[in-house]
Design a protein around this motif. Structure first.
Motif, PDB file in Angstrom:
ATOM      1  N   SER A 199       0.820  -1.211   0.000  1.00  0.00           N
ATOM      2  CA  SER A 199       0.000   0.000   0.000  1.00  0.00           C
ATOM      3  C   SER A 199       0.854   1.261   0.000  1.00  0.00           C
ATOM      4  O   SER A 199       0.440   2.296  -0.511  1.00  0.00           O
ATOM      5  CB  SER A 199      -0.939   0.006   1.201  1.00  0.00           C
ATOM      6  N   ALA A 200       2.056   1.200   0.557  1.00  0.00           N
ATOM      7  CA  ALA A 200       2.914   2.383   0.592  1.00  0.00           C
ATOM      8  C   ALA A 200       3.492   2.707  -0.773  1.00  0.00           C
ATOM      9  O   ALA A 200       3.973   3.807  -0.997  1.00  0.00           O
ATOM     10  CB  ALA A 200       4.047   2.175   1.594  1.00  0.00           C
ATOM     11  N   LEU A 201       3.437   1.777  -1.720  1.00  0.00           N
ATOM     12  CA  LEU A 201       4.005   2.012  -3.040  1.00  0.00           C
ATOM     13  C   LEU A 201       3.088   2.831  -3.932  1.00  0.00           C
ATOM     14  O   LEU A 201       3.522   3.417  -4.899  1.00  0.00           O
ATOM     15  CB  LEU A 201       4.299   0.678  -3.732  1.00  0.00           C
ATOM     16  N   VAL A 202       1.799   2.873  -3.609  1.00  0.00           N
ATOM     17  CA  VAL A 202       0.854   3.608  -4.432  1.00  0.00           C
ATOM     18  C   VAL A 202       0.534   4.911  -3.733  1.00  0.00           C
ATOM     19  O   VAL A 202       0.045   4.917  -2.619  1.00  0.00           O
ATOM     20  CB  VAL A 202      -0.444   2.785  -4.631  1.00  0.00           C
ATOM     21  N   ALA A 203       0.843   6.019  -4.381  1.00  0.00           N
ATOM     22  CA  ALA A 203       0.575   7.325  -3.784  1.00  0.00           C
ATOM     23  C   ALA A 203      -0.927   7.553  -3.765  1.00  0.00           C
ATOM     24  O   ALA A 203      -1.594   7.421  -4.789  1.00  0.00           O
ATOM     25  CB  ALA A 203       1.267   8.417  -4.580  1.00  0.00           C
ATOM     26  N   PRO A 204      -1.490   7.884  -2.586  1.00  0.00           N
ATOM     27  CA  PRO A 204      -2.935   8.101  -2.531  1.00  0.00           C
ATOM     28  C   PRO A 204      -3.303   9.374  -3.286  1.00  0.00           C
ATOM     29  O   PRO A 204      -2.598  10.351  -3.269  1.00  0.00           O
ATOM     30  CB  PRO A 204      -3.203   8.253  -1.037  1.00  0.00           C
ATOM     31  N   VAL A 205      -4.414   9.309  -3.984  1.00  0.00           N
ATOM     32  CA  VAL A 205      -4.919  10.475  -4.699  1.00  0.00           C
ATOM     33  C   VAL A 205      -6.072  11.030  -3.881  1.00  0.00           C
ATOM     34  O   VAL A 205      -7.003  10.306  -3.549  1.00  0.00           O
ATOM     35  CB  VAL A 205      -5.391  10.077  -6.121  1.00  0.00           C
ATOM     36  N   ASP A 206      -5.981  12.314  -3.519  1.00  0.00           N
ATOM     37  CA  ASP A 206      -6.976  12.924  -2.646  1.00  0.00           C
ATOM     38  C   ASP A 206      -8.361  12.902  -3.275  1.00  0.00           C
ATOM     39  O   ASP A 206      -8.554  13.352  -4.395  1.00  0.00           O
ATOM     40  CB  ASP A 206      -6.582  14.368  -2.333  1.00  0.00           C
ATOM     41  N   ASP A 207      -9.312  12.346  -2.553  1.00  0.00           N
ATOM     42  CA  ASP A 207     -10.728  12.390  -2.880  1.00  0.00           C
ATOM     43  C   ASP A 207     -11.059  11.855  -4.271  1.00  0.00           C
ATOM     44  O   ASP A 207     -11.986  12.330  -4.910  1.00  0.00           O
ATOM     45  CB  ASP A 207     -11.255  13.824  -2.709  1.00  0.00           C
ATOM     46  N   GLU A 208     -10.289  10.925  -4.771  1.00  0.00           N
ATOM     47  CA  GLU A 208     -10.591  10.309  -6.064  1.00  0.00           C
ATOM     48  C   GLU A 208     -11.500   9.116  -5.830  1.00  0.00           C
ATOM     49  O   GLU A 208     -11.285   8.333  -4.912  1.00  0.00           O
ATOM     50  CB  GLU A 208      -9.320   9.816  -6.767  1.00  0.00           C
ATOM     51  N   PRO A 209     -12.516   8.958  -6.672  1.00  0.00           N
ATOM     52  CA  PRO A 209     -13.335   7.758  -6.542  1.00  0.00           C
ATOM     53  C   PRO A 209     -12.534   6.538  -6.989  1.00  0.00           C
ATOM     54  O   PRO A 209     -11.595   6.654  -7.765  1.00  0.00           O
ATOM     55  CB  PRO A 209     -14.508   8.024  -7.499  1.00  0.00           C
ATOM     56  N   ALA A 210     -12.930   5.405  -6.489  1.00  0.00           N
ATOM     57  CA  ALA A 210     -12.270   4.158  -6.892  1.00  0.00           C
ATOM     58  C   ALA A 210     -12.593   3.889  -8.364  1.00  0.00           C
ATOM     59  O   ALA A 210     -13.604   4.356  -8.877  1.00  0.00           O
ATOM     60  CB  ALA A 210     -12.777   3.005  -6.029  1.00  0.00           C
TER      61      ALA A 210
END
Length: 196
Positions: free
Chosen positions: A106-117
């Motif tokens: 999970s740490a390898l994927v940068a989270p995108v703020d408020d993006e829907p799945a």
């Protein structure tokens, strides 16, 4: 290399001043050449420093044992590598974790703020979508495409054919499920055209 680049910059400045004072184009060209060499030395020095930091941060037990990390660095990107021996094949397909404790990816994927799945679409349906010319809405720098009126469509949307959106790397929004709607609409159009 960093010290070399600083010395080359000082030399370039001295040559520039002397060239301007003496109206000598040869000294001005030498100043430009020294500046370029300083830039090359600076880039090489930065790369060496980054490589040294990466080696210093590497787990010492991995370095001693000769076992590589499940995530190999390639050109600045972390790329998962598969470490499974041929004798452990269980007939399945897809990625398998290397022997040992599970690795948290999970740490390898940068989270995108408020993006829907993204909406999960079977490969056959994704291929059908890529051939459609129905319009969807996208927002620059956001990874999803949407139907008009989707509550998750934020920013300044622009309209594109779904095939072009897919070619550009956009994926369907799970909130408004454009893939399902567009494929259902295509099915109604195809059956209406065949019956009429």
């Amino acid at each position: 290399m960093i010290v070399t680049s600083i010395l080359l910059i000082l030399l370039a400045v001295a040559l520039l001043v002397a060239g301007l004072a003496g109206s000598s184009s040869v000294l001005l060209i030498a100043s430009i050449a020294a500046s370029l060499l300083a830039a090359v030395a600076l880039v090489l020095g930065a790369r060496q420093a980054a490589a040294a930091r990466a080696m210093a941060e590497r787990n010492p037990s991995e370095a001693d044992s000769g076992v590589s990390s499940p995530y190999q660095q390639a050109g600045g990107f972390v790329v998962p590598s598969q470490h499974v021996s041929a004798s452990t094949d269980h007939g399945g397909t897809g990625w398998r974790q290397p022997p040992g404790p599970p690795v948290d990816t999970s740490a390898l994927v940068a989270p995108v703020d408020d993006e829907p799945a993204p909406q999960l679409v079977p490969p056959a349906d994704a291929a059908r979508l890529a051939r459609l010319d129905h319009e969807v809405w996208v927002v620059d720098a956001h990874p999803r495409y949407h139907l008009a009126g989707c509550a998750r469509l934020l920013g300044e949307p622009e309209q594109l054919p779904v095939g072009e959106a897919v070619d550009l790397g956009f994926t369907p929004c799970a909130h408004c499920a454009p893939a399902t709607a567009l494929l259902a609409e295509q099915g109604r159009t195809a059956s209406g055209g065949a019956g009429g």
